[in-house]
Write an enzyme that holds these catalytic residues in place. Structure first.
Site, PDB file in Angstrom:
ATOM      1  N   ALA A 178       0.877  -1.169   0.000  1.00  0.00           N
ATOM      2  CA  ALA A 178       0.000   0.000   0.000  1.00  0.00           C
ATOM      3  C   ALA A 178       0.916   1.222   0.000  1.00  0.00           C
ATOM      4  O   ALA A 178       2.079   1.139   0.412  1.00  0.00           O
ATOM      5  CB  ALA A 178      -0.882  -0.020   1.240  1.00  0.00           C
TER       6      ALA A 178
ATOM      7  N   GLU B  58       4.849  -5.065   7.227  1.00  0.00           N
ATOM      8  CA  GLU B  58       4.095  -4.018   7.933  1.00  0.00           C
ATOM      9  C   GLU B  58       4.576  -3.741   9.354  1.00  0.00           C
ATOM     10  O   GLU B  58       4.623  -2.598   9.782  1.00  0.00           O
ATOM     11  CB  GLU B  58       2.590  -4.374   7.965  1.00  0.00           C
ATOM     12  CG  GLU B  58       1.876  -4.189   6.640  1.00  0.00           C
ATOM     13  CD  GLU B  58       1.904  -5.440   5.764  1.00  0.00           C
ATOM     14  OE1 GLU B  58       2.730  -6.336   6.016  1.00  0.00           O
ATOM     15  OE2 GLU B  58       1.100  -5.493   4.814  1.00  0.00           O
TER      16      GLU B  58
HETATM   17  N1  CO8 Z   1       4.586   3.146  -0.889  1.00  0.00           N
HETATM   18  C1  CO8 Z   1       4.970   4.311  -1.440  1.00  0.00           C
HETATM   19  N2  CO8 Z   1       6.103   4.473  -2.159  1.00  0.00           N
HETATM   20  C2  CO8 Z   1       6.875   3.379  -2.331  1.00  0.00           C
HETATM   21  C3  CO8 Z   1       6.549   2.129  -1.783  1.00  0.00           C
HETATM   22  C4  CO8 Z   1       5.336   2.022  -1.033  1.00  0.00           C
HETATM   23  N3  CO8 Z   1       4.904   0.883  -0.517  1.00  0.00           N
HETATM   24  N4  CO8 Z   1       7.518   1.248  -2.107  1.00  0.00           N
HETATM   25  C5  CO8 Z   1       8.424   1.933  -2.823  1.00  0.00           C
HETATM   26  N5  CO8 Z   1       8.048   3.223  -2.969  1.00  0.00           N
HETATM   27  C6  CO8 Z   1       8.740   4.295  -3.672  1.00  0.00           C
HETATM   28  C7  CO8 Z   1       9.966   4.766  -2.888  1.00  0.00           C
HETATM   29  O1  CO8 Z   1       9.606   5.672  -1.887  1.00  0.00           O
HETATM   30  C8  CO8 Z   1      10.785   5.389  -4.000  1.00  0.00           C
HETATM   31  O2  CO8 Z   1      10.281   6.677  -4.270  1.00  0.00           O
HETATM   32  P1  CO8 Z   1      11.301   7.908  -4.612  1.00  0.00           P
HETATM   33  O3  CO8 Z   1      11.987   7.467  -5.876  1.00  0.00           O
HETATM   34  O4  CO8 Z   1      10.391   9.060  -4.803  1.00  0.00           O
HETATM   35  O5  CO8 Z   1      12.230   8.002  -3.450  1.00  0.00           O
HETATM   36  C9  CO8 Z   1      10.480   4.524  -5.204  1.00  0.00           C
HETATM   37  O6  CO8 Z   1       9.274   3.820  -4.901  1.00  0.00           O
HETATM   38  C10 CO8 Z   1      11.550   3.497  -5.499  1.00  0.00           C
HETATM   39  O7  CO8 Z   1      11.756   2.736  -4.301  1.00  0.00           O
HETATM   40  P2  CO8 Z   1      13.220   2.475  -3.695  1.00  0.00           P
HETATM   41  O8  CO8 Z   1      14.146   3.590  -4.036  1.00  0.00           O
HETATM   42  O9  CO8 Z   1      13.028   2.155  -2.240  1.00  0.00           O
HETATM   43  O10 CO8 Z   1      13.636   1.184  -4.540  1.00  0.00           O
HETATM   44  P3  CO8 Z   1      14.617   0.001  -4.082  1.00  0.00           P
HETATM   45  O11 CO8 Z   1      14.851  -0.798  -5.308  1.00  0.00           O
HETATM   46  O12 CO8 Z   1      15.814   0.554  -3.356  1.00  0.00           O
HETATM   47  O13 CO8 Z   1      13.778  -0.843  -3.013  1.00  0.00           O
HETATM   48  C11 CO8 Z   1      11.793  -1.948  -2.168  1.00  0.00           C
HETATM   49  C12 CO8 Z   1      12.625  -1.531  -3.415  1.00  0.00           C
HETATM   50  C13 CO8 Z   1      12.575  -2.997  -1.397  1.00  0.00           C
HETATM   51  C14 CO8 Z   1      10.498  -2.534  -2.695  1.00  0.00           C
HETATM   52  C15 CO8 Z   1      11.560  -0.710  -1.278  1.00  0.00           C
HETATM   53  O14 CO8 Z   1      11.004   0.306  -2.083  1.00  0.00           O
HETATM   54  C16 CO8 Z   1      10.606  -0.953  -0.146  1.00  0.00           C
HETATM   55  O15 CO8 Z   1      11.010  -1.525   0.863  1.00  0.00           O
HETATM   56  N6  CO8 Z   1       9.329  -0.496  -0.269  1.00  0.00           N
HETATM   57  C17 CO8 Z   1       8.358  -0.562   0.799  1.00  0.00           C
HETATM   58  C18 CO8 Z   1       7.881  -1.972   1.027  1.00  0.00           C
HETATM   59  C19 CO8 Z   1       6.885  -2.013   2.148  1.00  0.00           C
HETATM   60  O16 CO8 Z   1       7.195  -1.778   3.295  1.00  0.00           O
HETATM   61  N7  CO8 Z   1       5.617  -2.368   1.818  1.00  0.00           N
HETATM   62  C20 CO8 Z   1       4.558  -2.499   2.779  1.00  0.00           C
HETATM   63  C21 CO8 Z   1       3.771  -1.239   2.851  1.00  0.00           C
HETATM   64  S1  CO8 Z   1       2.533  -1.291   4.126  1.00  0.00           S
HETATM   65  C22 CO8 Z   1       1.255  -2.126   3.448  1.00  0.00           C
HETATM   66  O17 CO8 Z   1       1.315  -2.581   2.337  1.00  0.00           O
HETATM   67  C23 CO8 Z   1       0.019  -2.266   4.304  1.00  0.00           C
HETATM   68  C24 CO8 Z   1      -1.139  -2.907   3.544  1.00  0.00           C
HETATM   69  C25 CO8 Z   1      -2.428  -2.738   4.312  1.00  0.00           C
HETATM   70  C26 CO8 Z   1      -2.893  -1.327   4.300  1.00  0.00           C
HETATM   71  C27 CO8 Z   1      -4.077  -1.096   5.184  1.00  0.00           C
HETATM   72  C28 CO8 Z   1      -4.496   0.342   5.067  1.00  0.00           C
HETATM   73  C29 CO8 Z   1      -5.210   0.898   6.232  1.00  0.00           C
END
Ligand code: CO8
Length: 258
Positions: free
Chosen positions: A64, A132
């Protein structure tokens, strides 16, 4: 027209691609709304026999949208979680088979999205996880519910509590995915599986999906009754008559989806 997803239809097989690669295809409200709209339309389209869901770039869906969630209070978070659940439940219950072609990161809401699909094929480069708790959150799009059902409580709790990311081979080992493909062959593998399913009687595939879903969480007696009734009703379909006649006449069946 959609801005955050792409939707194509080719010989009965629809491919929906989440298309926000700069944000790792993170699910914000717009992506969720567009997915809901696309799957509603695909459900109503008689030409669609199978659906493939994938992501553009190096992520399937990295969760998300953390930026959008970081600003929410409880009331807005509830609405956001409900929106996510509506999409997951729609994909899970739509009367068409849905195959997740997991091309890269399937994290948090992305892993939950893949789990709402009927079958998962992963690229050897895919990574799965429920990160999460590392964000002070818990899975909120059905992950606490679907993950234990797919991989057992112990594996699910390990993944949810540890926030560990696992690779495709481990996801296959624990039963989270049904097949692993070389990255460049992922879509072809998903299409081949979709085509195989698309050749079967569509009404039978739809009813089988309904019975597996509705029989899963109930006691055996209720599930057994549900299956008996669904099995009997399908005898009034033209496709059942056609399928059995085609077998006996040693010819290929021509499905009418009726
Ligand atoms: N949300 C928003 N932006 C994101 C997300 C995300 N989940 N994942 C990546 N991005 C963005 C980064 O912020 C970055 O943006 P910018 O270029 O502007 O800085 C861009 O995408 C590229 O990401 P990275 O530079 O981090 O790329 P990497 O190749 O270094 O890393 C990863 C890739 C490992 C996927 C890393 O981006 C990461 O760890 N992302 C987050 C993963 C995460 O924690 N996901 C869980 C989110 S919580 C969730 O899903 C809850 C679901 C239930 C919701 C209930 C609602 C009430």
């Amino acid at each position: 027209m959609y801005e955050t997803i792409k939707c194509e239809l080719n010989e009965g097989i629809a491919t929906v691609t989440v298309n926000r690669p700069k944000a790792m295809n993170a699910l914000n409200s717009q992506v969720l709304d567009e997915l809901f709209d696309a799957f509603t339309a695909l459900a109503a389209n008689a030409d669609v026999r199978a659906i493939i869901l994938t992501g553009e770039g190096k992520a399937f869906v990295a969760g998300a949208d953390i930026a959008e969630m970081s600003k929410l209070g409880a009331v807005e978070a509830r609405a956001f979680a409900k929106k996510g659940h509506s999409v997951m439940n729609l994909i899970e219950t739509i009367e068409k088979p849905v195959i997740a072609a997991v091309n890269g990161f399937a994290l948090g809401g992305g892993c939950e999205l893949a789990m709402a699909c009927d079958i998962r094929i992963a690229s050897a480069k895919a990574k799965f996880g429920q990160p999460e708790v590392g964000l002070g959150l818990i899975p909120g799009f059905g992950g606490n519910l679907r993950l234990p059902r797919l991989v057992g409580k112990g594996n699910a709790k390990y993944l949810i509590y540890s926030a560990d990311m696992i690779d495709a081979a481990e996801a296959y080992r624990i039963g989270l995915v049904q097949k692993v493909a070389e990255p460049e062959e992922l879509i072809a593998e998903a299409e081949a599986m979709a085509a195989k399913i698309a050749k079967q009687a569509p009404i039978a595939v739809a009813v089988a999906k309904d019975v597996v879903n509705n029989g899963y969480d109930v006691d055996m007696k209720s599930g057994s009754n549900y299956e008996v009734n669904a099995f009997s009703l399908i005898f009034d379909s033209e496709d059942m008559k056609e399928g059995t006649a085609a077998f006996l006449e040693k010819r290929k069946a021509e499905w009418k989806n009726k």
